[in-house]
Structure formats: structure tokens, C-alpha cells
Design a protein around this motif. Structure first.
Motif, PDB file in Angstrom:
ATOM      1  N   GLN A  68       0.838  -1.077   0.118  1.00  0.00           N
ATOM      2  CA  GLN A  68      -0.053   0.030   0.016  1.00  0.00           C
ATOM      3  C   GLN A  68       0.803   1.125  -0.066  1.00  0.00           C
ATOM      4  N   GLY A  69       1.907   1.439   0.753  1.00  0.00           N
ATOM      5  CA  GLY A  69       2.862   2.328   0.854  1.00  0.00           C
ATOM      6  C   GLY A  69       3.524   2.618  -0.675  1.00  0.00           C
ATOM      7  N   ALA A  70       3.801   1.401  -1.117  1.00  0.00           N
ATOM      8  CA  ALA A  70       4.558   1.715  -2.377  1.00  0.00           C
ATOM      9  C   ALA A  70       3.585   2.336  -3.631  1.00  0.00           C
ATOM     10  N   VAL A  71       2.397   1.897  -3.463  1.00  0.00           N
ATOM     11  CA  VAL A  71       1.331   2.421  -4.390  1.00  0.00           C
ATOM     12  C   VAL A  71       1.223   3.657  -4.298  1.00  0.00           C
ATOM     13  N   ASN A  72       0.787   4.144  -3.026  1.00  0.00           N
ATOM     14  CA  ASN A  72       0.671   5.309  -2.561  1.00  0.00           C
ATOM     15  C   ASN A  72       1.979   6.369  -2.687  1.00  0.00           C
ATOM     16  N   ALA A  73       2.938   5.897  -2.700  1.00  0.00           N
ATOM     17  CA  ALA A  73       4.237   6.860  -3.196  1.00  0.00           C
ATOM     18  C   ALA A  73       4.220   7.164  -4.439  1.00  0.00           C
ATOM     19  N   ARG A  74       3.685   6.160  -5.585  1.00  0.00           N
ATOM     20  CA  ARG A  74       3.731   6.355  -6.926  1.00  0.00           C
ATOM     21  C   ARG A  74       2.239   6.952  -7.264  1.00  0.00           C
ATOM     22  N   PHE A  75       1.295   6.787  -6.692  1.00  0.00           N
ATOM     23  CA  PHE A  75      -0.140   7.436  -7.129  1.00  0.00           C
ATOM     24  C   PHE A  75      -0.611   8.650  -6.401  1.00  0.00           C
ATOM     25  N   GLY A  76       0.194   8.966  -5.382  1.00  0.00           N
ATOM     26  CA  GLY A  76      -0.345   9.820  -4.328  1.00  0.00           C
ATOM     27  C   GLY A  76      -0.835   9.245  -2.959  1.00  0.00           C
ATOM     28  N   LYS A  77      -0.656  10.249  -1.859  1.00  0.00           N
ATOM     29  CA  LYS A  77      -0.954   9.760  -0.652  1.00  0.00           C
ATOM     30  C   LYS A  77      -2.314   9.746  -0.685  1.00  0.00           C
ATOM     31  N   ASN A  78      -2.718   8.653   0.210  1.00  0.00           N
ATOM     32  CA  ASN A  78      -4.141   8.269   0.227  1.00  0.00           C
ATOM     33  C   ASN A  78      -4.920   7.547  -1.089  1.00  0.00           C
ATOM     34  N   ALA A  79      -3.958   7.495  -2.062  1.00  0.00           N
ATOM     35  CA  ALA A  79      -4.618   6.809  -3.240  1.00  0.00           C
ATOM     36  C   ALA A  79      -5.451   5.448  -2.763  1.00  0.00           C
ATOM     37  N   VAL A  80      -4.712   4.566  -2.085  1.00  0.00           N
ATOM     38  CA  VAL A  80      -5.039   3.312  -1.874  1.00  0.00           C
ATOM     39  C   VAL A  80      -5.938   3.531  -0.362  1.00  0.00           C
ATOM     40  N   LYS A  81      -7.044   3.305  -0.164  1.00  0.00           N
ATOM     41  CA  LYS A  81      -7.700   3.250   1.065  1.00  0.00           C
ATOM     42  C   LYS A  81      -7.601   2.104   1.926  1.00  0.00           C
ATOM     43  N   ARG A  82      -7.963   0.861   1.098  1.00  0.00           N
ATOM     44  CA  ARG A  82      -7.504  -0.554   1.650  1.00  0.00           C
ATOM     45  C   ARG A  82      -7.167  -1.397   0.847  1.00  0.00           C
ATOM     46  N   LEU A  83      -6.169  -2.289   0.964  1.00  0.00           N
ATOM     47  CA  LEU A  83      -5.599  -3.319   0.252  1.00  0.00           C
ATOM     48  C   LEU A  83      -6.033  -4.761   0.756  1.00  0.00           C
ATOM     49  N   TYR A  84      -6.262  -5.667  -0.159  1.00  0.00           N
ATOM     50  CA  TYR A  84      -6.743  -7.090   0.083  1.00  0.00           C
ATOM     51  C   TYR A  84      -5.999  -7.912  -0.823  1.00  0.00           C
ATOM     52  N   PHE A  85      -5.881  -9.104  -0.229  1.00  0.00           N
ATOM     53  CA  PHE A  85      -5.229 -10.458  -0.902  1.00  0.00           C
ATOM     54  C   PHE A  85      -6.006 -11.373  -0.938  1.00  0.00           C
ATOM     55  N   PRO A  86      -7.258 -11.508  -1.977  1.00  0.00           N
ATOM     56  CA  PRO A  86      -8.279 -12.375  -1.790  1.00  0.00           C
ATOM     57  C   PRO A  86      -7.696 -13.839  -2.343  1.00  0.00           C
ATOM     58  N   GLN A  87      -6.495 -13.978  -2.827  1.00  0.00           N
ATOM     59  CA  GLN A  87      -5.975 -15.093  -3.295  1.00  0.00           C
ATOM     60  C   GLN A  87      -4.464 -15.075  -2.987  1.00  0.00           C
ATOM     61  N   PHE A  88      -3.702 -15.827  -2.281  1.00  0.00           N
ATOM     62  CA  PHE A  88      -2.405 -15.738  -1.976  1.00  0.00           C
ATOM     63  C   PHE A  88      -1.992 -17.209  -1.783  1.00  0.00           C
ATOM     64  N   VAL A  89      -1.285 -17.834  -2.692  1.00  0.00           N
ATOM     65  CA  VAL A  89      -0.919 -19.075  -2.707  1.00  0.00           C
ATOM     66  C   VAL A  89       0.443 -19.051  -3.016  1.00  0.00           C
ATOM     67  N   VAL A  90       1.436 -19.764  -2.043  1.00  0.00           N
ATOM     68  CA  VAL A  90       2.813 -20.285  -2.280  1.00  0.00           C
ATOM     69  C   VAL A  90       3.015 -21.674  -2.827  1.00  0.00           C
TER      70      VAL A  90
END
Length: 91
Positions: A68-90
Motif C-alpha cells: 500500500q505504501g509503495a502504491v501510494n508513493a507512486r499514485f499519491g498519498k491516500n490513493a489506496v484506502k484498503r488493500l486485500y489479498f483475496p488469493q495468496f498461494v505459495v
């Protein structure tokens, strides 16, 4: 998204989907228009993680905050309100 974790030598992979709740309609439009850039930010953020870091459930929230911090750094402060990983498989 699919990526090889750091140090896996290509023998392991992470399969994930990311859902982003935009902080504004402008941010939502930016995410749509700059989809490739957004994906690259996410892949770069997660590609430096080892398999051990990715499978550690206690680190999942920290990883979300980092992405979220990396995305906000590029797109502007508070661009992302929430971030989810609906699928996360290793594998």
C-alpha cells in the motif's frame, strides 16, 4: 499475478490476486489507466520477499502495508484506502 519469490531459483512461485479500494474516484481512474504500472509496483514489492517471508501469516498485514505504501508513493498519498489479498498461494 504470478511471481518467483527471492532466493527460490525459479522453483517456487506466488500466485496472488490483489483488490484495491481506491481512496478517491481520481485514484480509481488512475489505477485503471495505469494498470501496468500498478502491477509492476506490486510485483516489485513482493518479488523481493523470500518464501519464508511470504508463508509467514503473521507478516501478511505488514506486507499489505508495504505494498500500500509503495502504491501510494507512486499514485499519491491516500490513493489506496484498503488493500486485500483475496488469493495468496505459495507453491
Amino acid at each position: 499475478l504470478v511471481l518467483n519469490p527471492a532466493g527460490s531459483g525459479g522453483s517456487r512461485f506466488l500466485l496472488l490476486s490483489v483488490a484495491i479500494e481506491a481512496g478517491s474516484s481520481k485514484a480509481n481512474d488512475d489505477f485503471t489507466a495505469r494498470d501496468a504500472e500498478l502491477r509492476d509496483i506490486i510485483l516489485t514489492s513482493l518479488g523481493g520477499k523470500t518464501v519464508d517471508e511470504l508463508v509467514d501469516m503473521t507478516a501478511r498485514e505488514r506486507i499489505k502495508v508495504e505494498v500500500q505504501g509503495a502504491v501510494n508513493a507512486r499514485f499519491g498519498k491516500n490513493a489506496v484506502k484498503r488493500l486485500y489479498f483475496p488469493q495468496f498461494v505459495v507453491q
